[in-house]
Design a protein around this motif. Structure first.
Motif, PDB file in Angstrom:
ATOM      1  N   HIS A  53       0.853  -1.163   0.023  1.00 44.64           N
ATOM      2  CA  HIS A  53      -0.008   0.078   0.108  1.00 44.64           C
ATOM      3  C   HIS A  53       0.960   1.252  -0.058  1.00 44.64           C
ATOM      4  O   HIS A  53       1.499   1.431   1.035  1.00 44.64           O
ATOM      5  N   GLY A 130       2.258  -2.203  -5.829  1.00 46.89           N
ATOM      6  CA  GLY A 130       1.247  -1.223  -5.085  1.00 46.89           C
ATOM      7  C   GLY A 130       0.864  -0.110  -5.427  1.00 46.89           C
ATOM      8  O   GLY A 130       0.706   1.117  -4.932  1.00 46.89           O
ATOM      9  N   TRP A 169      -4.979  -0.500  -4.770  1.00 46.79           N
ATOM     10  CA  TRP A 169      -3.543  -0.454  -5.017  1.00 46.79           C
ATOM     11  C   TRP A 169      -2.880  -1.571  -5.864  1.00 46.79           C
ATOM     12  O   TRP A 169      -1.823  -2.167  -5.877  1.00 46.79           O
TER      13      TRP A 169
END
Length: 317
Positions: A53, A130, A169
């Motif tokens: 993330h 991500g 993400w």
């Protein structure tokens, strides 16, 4: 007696290993084992791995696009367009042409490996990178009072749906683009080989070959190009839905095309070959037996109809 038993045991072991080695080289066992490993890895990544993330800012306009509740090409349709329709066309074409079992087998095997390898690589890269999707903030539903001018992380999100949030993400690369170019790209390569639109060799008299080139080449080439156009339209739809930007889509398309070309060439000669419409005789890297009576693997360039030796042979006759 002891040395004799040892020698006997050694011969037996050598015979077993030799048999296994020949079986490994002369069958598609390694391809099927590889496929199962890729499928297992893909499923593990798909269901057990969460993406990295990256931090983001609420002021970033690149991730402030609306969340599309209805996609132009949802995942189910992508499977139909890029997997089931191409696979059906491949099977029906070979059936209509009364193709050999070997040709039908390697056609489907190459296609299957292309699809699963592309899916596995795409998901691994997605989760490692991500990269936020263009609609991340709309997915995130940031909590009231979240500062807009600083970097924040996933902890500020209030989205209750786990998949909707974490999928925000997984922007890079586009899975729809890579998957569609893998499936439809393989179909395009297969049709181009069967139609011989790039082949240098001839299958009949020179006059007959020339007549075919003049009368049908552009039409056949456009038909072979059609799957790539469909794949491009699927990829573009991801930008229209604000699931990806152009960079995500282009890299995904390149990934899918590269993998499918690699997979296709493991079983088929190059498209410029005079024998591009027939697969290699056996497994990639296969060898022959000790007497050389059975020969597997790729034929030489001059035997493909594209090398100097083949050209010289045709000039002599």
């Amino acid at each position: 007696m002891a040395p004799s038993r040892a020698n006997s045991a050694g011969v037996t072991a050598g015979g077993v290993l030799g048999s296994l080695s020949r079986f490994w080289r002369r069958t598609y066992a390694s391809d099927y084992i590889g496929f199962v490993l890729l499928l297992t890895g893909y499923l593990l990544v798909q269901f057990l791995v969460e993406p990295f993330h990256r931090m983001f800012s609420l002021n970033d306009l690149r991730i402030s696009f609306p969340y599309a509740e209805t996609e132009r090409v949802p995942l189910g349709l992508d499977f139909i367009y890029a997997l089931f329709i191409p696979l059906g066309i491949l099977i029906l074409y070979n059936l209509a042409k009364s193709a050999s079992v070997h040709k039908q087998h390697v056609t489907i095997l190459g296609f299957a490996i292309s699809m699963i390898l592309t899916s596995f690589l795409t998901d691994v890269i997605k989760n490692m990178v991500g990269r936020p999707r263009p609609d991340l903030i709309a997915r995130c539903l940031p909590a009231a009072g979240t500062p807009r001018d600083v970097l924040v992380d996933i902890d500020v999100c209030t989205q209750p749906d786990h998949h909707t949030l974490h999928d925000g993400w997984r922007a890079f690369p586009s899975g729809h683009a890579s998957f569609s170019f893998a499936g439809l790209g393989y179909l395009s390569l297969f049709l181009a080989g069967q139609a011989r639109i790039f082949a240098h060799g001839t299958t009949g008299s020179l006059a007959e070959h020339t007549e075919k080139l003049v009368r049908g080449d552009l039409v056949r080439a456009l038909l072979c190009f059609a799957p790539l156009l469909c794949a491009t339209m699927i990829a573009i739809s991801r930008c229209q839905d604000y699931r990806h930007d152009v960079y995500d889509v282009c890299v995904g398309a390149l990934l899918g095309w590269t993998v499918t070309y690699w997979s296709y060439r493991r079983y088929w000669p190059r498209l410029s070959s005079g024998r591009c419409d027939e697969p290699y005789a056996g497994p990639p890297g296969g060898g022959g037996d000790e007497a050389g009576a059975v020969r597997y693997g790729r034929i030489r360039d001059e035997e493909e109809g594209g090398g100097a030796g083949a050209g010289a042979g045709r000039n002599v006759t």
